[in-house]
Write a protein that holds these residues in place. Structure first.
Motif, PDB file in Angstrom:
ATOM      1  N   ARG A 184      84.368 111.936   0.508  1.00 31.62           N
ATOM      2  CA  ARG A 184      84.640 111.078  -0.666  1.00 31.62           C
ATOM      3  C   ARG A 184      83.617 110.109  -0.935  1.00 31.62           C
ATOM      4  NH1 ARG A 184      90.923 111.441   1.859  1.00 31.62           N
ATOM      5  NH2 ARG A 184      91.500 113.527   0.833  1.00 31.62           N
ATOM      6  N   ALA A 185      82.873 109.427   0.097  1.00 34.18           N
ATOM      7  CA  ALA A 185      81.949 108.573  -0.140  1.00 34.18           C
ATOM      8  C   ALA A 185      80.866 109.276  -0.697  1.00 34.18           C
ATOM      9  CB  ALA A 185      81.844 107.728   1.102  1.00 34.18           C
ATOM     10  N   ALA A 186      80.405 110.429  -0.163  1.00 32.39           N
ATOM     11  CA  ALA A 186      79.443 111.136  -0.847  1.00 32.39           C
ATOM     12  C   ALA A 186      79.545 111.569  -2.289  1.00 32.39           C
ATOM     13  CB  ALA A 186      79.036 112.420   0.087  1.00 32.39           C
ATOM     14  N   ALA A 187      80.798 111.897  -2.624  1.00 31.90           N
ATOM     15  CA  ALA A 187      80.899 112.227  -3.831  1.00 31.90           C
ATOM     16  C   ALA A 187      80.880 110.845  -4.837  1.00 31.90           C
ATOM     17  CB  ALA A 187      82.513 112.795  -3.761  1.00 31.90           C
ATOM     18  N   LEU A 188      81.365 109.760  -4.437  1.00 34.25           N
ATOM     19  CA  LEU A 188      81.042 108.694  -5.087  1.00 34.25           C
ATOM     20  C   LEU A 188      79.553 108.336  -5.227  1.00 34.25           C
ATOM     21  CD1 LEU A 188      83.740 106.169  -3.647  1.00 34.25           C
ATOM     22  CD2 LEU A 188      83.884 107.396  -5.904  1.00 34.25           C
ATOM     23  N   ARG A 189      79.018 108.280  -4.326  1.00 33.75           N
ATOM     24  CA  ARG A 189      77.526 107.989  -4.357  1.00 33.75           C
ATOM     25  C   ARG A 189      76.616 109.042  -5.174  1.00 33.75           C
ATOM     26  NH1 ARG A 189      78.227 107.310   1.270  1.00 33.75           N
ATOM     27  NH2 ARG A 189      77.484 109.409   1.948  1.00 33.75           N
ATOM     28  N   ALA A 190      77.099 110.475  -5.289  1.00 33.57           N
ATOM     29  CA  ALA A 190      76.554 111.210  -6.308  1.00 33.57           C
ATOM     30  C   ALA A 190      76.867 110.920  -7.634  1.00 33.57           C
ATOM     31  CB  ALA A 190      77.220 112.746  -5.999  1.00 33.57           C
ATOM     32  N   GLU A 191      77.946 110.289  -7.934  1.00 28.81           N
ATOM     33  CA  GLU A 191      78.220 109.700  -9.416  1.00 28.81           C
ATOM     34  C   GLU A 191      77.775 108.286  -9.568  1.00 28.81           C
ATOM     35  OE1 GLU A 191      82.443 109.614  -9.875  1.00 28.81           O
ATOM     36  OE2 GLU A 191      82.689 111.651  -8.962  1.00 28.81           O
ATOM     37  N   GLY A 192      76.848 107.592  -8.629  1.00 23.92           N
ATOM     38  CA  GLY A 192      76.272 106.666  -8.909  1.00 23.92           C
ATOM     39  C   GLY A 192      76.952 105.354  -8.294  1.00 23.92           C
ATOM     40  N   VAL A 193      77.959 105.405  -7.642  1.00 26.83           N
ATOM     41  CA  VAL A 193      78.686 104.481  -7.016  1.00 26.83           C
ATOM     42  C   VAL A 193      78.148 104.127  -5.570  1.00 26.83           C
ATOM     43  CG1 VAL A 193      81.068 103.479  -6.435  1.00 26.83           C
ATOM     44  CG2 VAL A 193      80.655 104.891  -8.388  1.00 26.83           C
ATOM     45  N   GLU A 194      77.969 103.035  -5.246  1.00 21.24           N
ATOM     46  CA  GLU A 194      77.729 102.640  -4.012  1.00 21.24           C
ATOM     47  C   GLU A 194      78.794 102.654  -3.129  1.00 21.24           C
ATOM     48  OE1 GLU A 194      75.599  98.942  -1.340  1.00 21.24           O
ATOM     49  OE2 GLU A 194      75.041  99.225  -3.240  1.00 21.24           O
ATOM     50  N   ALA A 195      78.915 103.600  -1.904  1.00 18.77           N
ATOM     51  CA  ALA A 195      80.092 103.775  -1.068  1.00 18.77           C
ATOM     52  C   ALA A 195      79.657 103.969   0.271  1.00 18.77           C
ATOM     53  CB  ALA A 195      80.902 104.781  -1.701  1.00 18.77           C
ATOM     54  N   GLU A 196      80.666 103.445   1.085  1.00 20.26           N
ATOM     55  CA  GLU A 196      80.532 103.747   2.500  1.00 20.26           C
ATOM     56  C   GLU A 196      81.918 104.059   3.231  1.00 20.26           C
ATOM     57  OE1 GLU A 196      78.478 101.644   6.586  1.00 20.26           O
ATOM     58  OE2 GLU A 196      78.072 101.058   4.389  1.00 20.26           O
ATOM     59  N   GLN A 197      81.674 104.890   3.958  1.00 21.58           N
ATOM     60  CA  GLN A 197      83.065 105.575   4.597  1.00 21.58           C
ATOM     61  C   GLN A 197      83.366 104.594   5.958  1.00 21.58           C
ATOM     62  OE1 GLN A 197      82.847 107.785   7.584  1.00 21.58           O
ATOM     63  NE2 GLN A 197      84.995 107.765   7.814  1.00 21.58           N
ATOM     64  N   PHE A 198      84.568 104.480   6.327  1.00 25.88           N
ATOM     65  CA  PHE A 198      85.238 103.691   7.560  1.00 25.88           C
ATOM     66  C   PHE A 198      86.271 104.415   7.888  1.00 25.88           C
ATOM     67  CE2 PHE A 198      82.827 100.837   4.828  1.00 25.88           C
ATOM     68  CZ  PHE A 198      81.970 100.058   5.932  1.00 25.88           C
ATOM     69  N   THR A 199      86.476 104.834   9.081  1.00 24.34           N
ATOM     70  CA  THR A 199      87.674 105.301   9.649  1.00 24.34           C
ATOM     71  C   THR A 199      88.655 104.682  10.299  1.00 24.34           C
ATOM     72  OG1 THR A 199      86.250 107.339  10.368  1.00 24.34           O
ATOM     73  CG2 THR A 199      88.369 107.140  11.177  1.00 24.34           C
ATOM     74  N   ALA A 200      89.852 104.507   9.977  1.00 23.66           N
ATOM     75  CA  ALA A 200      90.867 103.612  10.762  1.00 23.66           C
ATOM     76  C   ALA A 200      92.261 104.227   9.973  1.00 23.66           C
ATOM     77  CB  ALA A 200      90.685 102.256  10.377  1.00 23.66           C
ATOM     78  N   ASP A 201      93.239 104.152  11.185  1.00 25.33           N
ATOM     79  CA  ASP A 201      94.518 104.348  10.798  1.00 25.33           C
ATOM     80  C   ASP A 201      95.346 102.674  10.517  1.00 25.33           C
ATOM     81  OD1 ASP A 201      97.264 104.520  10.645  1.00 25.33           O
ATOM     82  OD2 ASP A 201      97.372 105.958  12.784  1.00 25.33           O
ATOM     83  N   ILE A 202      95.366 102.734   9.352  1.00 28.75           N
ATOM     84  CA  ILE A 202      95.893 101.120   8.948  1.00 28.75           C
ATOM     85  C   ILE A 202      97.286 100.852   9.433  1.00 28.75           C
ATOM     86  CG2 ILE A 202      94.315 101.081   7.105  1.00 28.75           C
ATOM     87  CD1 ILE A 202      96.804 101.343   5.129  1.00 28.75           C
ATOM     88  N   THR A 203      98.009 101.893   9.760  1.00 29.67           N
ATOM     89  CA  THR A 203      99.401 101.576  10.596  1.00 29.67           C
ATOM     90  C   THR A 203      99.065 100.992  11.914  1.00 29.67           C
ATOM     91  OG1 THR A 203      99.952 103.722  11.467  1.00 29.67           O
ATOM     92  CG2 THR A 203     100.532 103.373   9.280  1.00 29.67           C
ATOM     93  N   ASP A 204      97.987 101.100  12.438  1.00 24.82           N
ATOM     94  CA  ASP A 204      97.790 100.698  13.846  1.00 24.82           C
ATOM     95  C   ASP A 204      97.121  99.334  13.869  1.00 24.82           C
ATOM     96  OD1 ASP A 204      96.248  99.791  16.207  1.00 24.82           O
ATOM     97  OD2 ASP A 204      96.330 102.186  16.934  1.00 24.82           O
ATOM     98  N   PRO A 205      97.752  98.275  14.029  1.00 23.61           N
ATOM     99  CA  PRO A 205      97.129  96.827  13.942  1.00 23.61           C
ATOM    100  C   PRO A 205      95.860  96.441  14.535  1.00 23.61           C
ATOM    101  CG  PRO A 205      99.492  96.880  14.855  1.00 23.61           C
ATOM    102  CD  PRO A 205      99.275  98.167  14.828  1.00 23.61           C
ATOM    103  N   ALA A 206      95.653  97.166  15.640  1.00 16.32           N
ATOM    104  CA  ALA A 206      94.150  96.982  16.131  1.00 16.32           C
ATOM    105  C   ALA A 206      93.244  97.550  15.348  1.00 16.32           C
ATOM    106  CB  ALA A 206      94.036  97.364  17.640  1.00 16.32           C
ATOM    107  N   GLN A 207      93.309  98.755  14.811  1.00 14.77           N
ATOM    108  CA  GLN A 207      92.515  99.481  14.205  1.00 14.77           C
ATOM    109  C   GLN A 207      92.358  98.994  12.634  1.00 14.77           C
ATOM    110  OE1 GLN A 207      92.399 103.854  13.925  1.00 14.77           O
ATOM    111  NE2 GLN A 207      93.797 103.944  15.379  1.00 14.77           N
ATOM    112  N   LEU A 208      93.401  98.286  12.062  1.00 10.85           N
ATOM    113  CA  LEU A 208      93.148  97.723  10.793  1.00 10.85           C
ATOM    114  C   LEU A 208      92.319  96.520  11.077  1.00 10.85           C
ATOM    115  CD1 LEU A 208      93.944  97.333   7.924  1.00 10.85           C
ATOM    116  CD2 LEU A 208      96.131  96.385   8.646  1.00 10.85           C
ATOM    117  N   SER A 209      92.599  95.664  11.973  1.00  7.73           N
ATOM    118  CA  SER A 209      91.997  94.581  12.312  1.00  7.73           C
ATOM    119  C   SER A 209      90.394  94.818  12.392  1.00  7.73           C
ATOM    120  CB  SER A 209      92.275  93.546  13.381  1.00  7.73           C
ATOM    121  OG  SER A 209      91.689  92.397  13.504  1.00  7.73           O
TER     122      SER A 209
END
Length: 237
Positions: free
Chosen positions: A41-66
């Protein structure tokens, strides 16, 4: 350059919002549980000219969200606009309101309430200190309309709505905008739309779900941030 962070990035709401803000010069943090999907998904945005970077996290996990908030800051700088766009999979729905119990509420509450509260606590102090920023949240139709087959999700959305309204009132005058977009239609290209189309039996007989394009949602979020004239906005009802 300003930074938009989308927590719970998907091909529907997330993609539509990223493209809209990208057109206005924002770089985008694509945050989700699936690293491979996020990279695509980040690569698809970059292909459209949008600067994008991917980050992995489960936001329901407090430690991962922080942790992911810190990683986004380190890589892209302060988060100017945060979108809490995570949505529950159809598999977590309760069978009916009467069938809803404590266990069936665990995932919806973690996804829509607890992570919304933590995200706000992570980002608000620096936004208030800067005197600028926006926290955007997404909701659905099951909080507004009686839909027993989504009762547990609707209960969580009701709690999220109460939190967002109270938070917006408390930060008024700080320069920080807090808004909730309630979406009353099935989002085209979203995971939910694909699931429903593949398994129409998931929807109660006779219920017709309208569809909405994700570009329209991104445009509405942009208007919310730039106009700041309403805390709660409805679309697709």
């Amino acid at each position: 350059m300003s930074t938009l962070a989308i927590f719970g990035y998907g091909p529907g709401l997330g993609a539509g919002t990223a493209r809209e803000f990208g057109r206005h010069g924002f770089r985008v943090a694509v945050i989700g549980r699936d690293a491979a999907a996020g990279a695509e998904r980040a690569a698809a945005l970059r292909a459209e000219g949008v600067e994008a970077e991917q980050f992995t996290a489960d936001i329901t996990d407090p430690a991962q969200l922080s942790d992911v908030v810190g990683r986004v800051r380190d890589a892209l700088g302060p988060i100017d606009v945060a979108v809490h766009g995570a949505a529950a999979h159809m598999s977590v729905r309760s069978e009916s309101t009467r069938a809803t119990d404590r266990a069936s509420l665990e995932v919806p509450l973690a996804l829509k309430v607890y992570s919304s509260i933590q995200l706000s606590r992570e980002l608000l102090p620096e936004m208030i200190e800067r005197g600028s920023g926006a926290l955007l949240f997404s909701s659905g139709a099951s909080e507004r309309h009686l839909q027993p087959y989504l009762a547990n999700v609707g209960i969580a959305l009701g709690a999220q709505r109460a939190f967002v309204r109270q938070l917006a009132a408390e930060v008024e005058g700080t320069g920080v905008y807090v808004g909730l977009l309630a979406i009353g239609s099935l989002i085209q290209d979203s995971a939910a739309q694909r699931e429903v189309d593949a398994h129409p039996e998931l929807i109660p007989e006779g219920l017709v779900l309208p569809r909405i394009d994700n570009a329209e949602l991104g445009a509405r979020y942009w208007r919310m941030v730039t106009e700041r004239d309403a805390v709660e906005v409805e679309i697709g009802f």
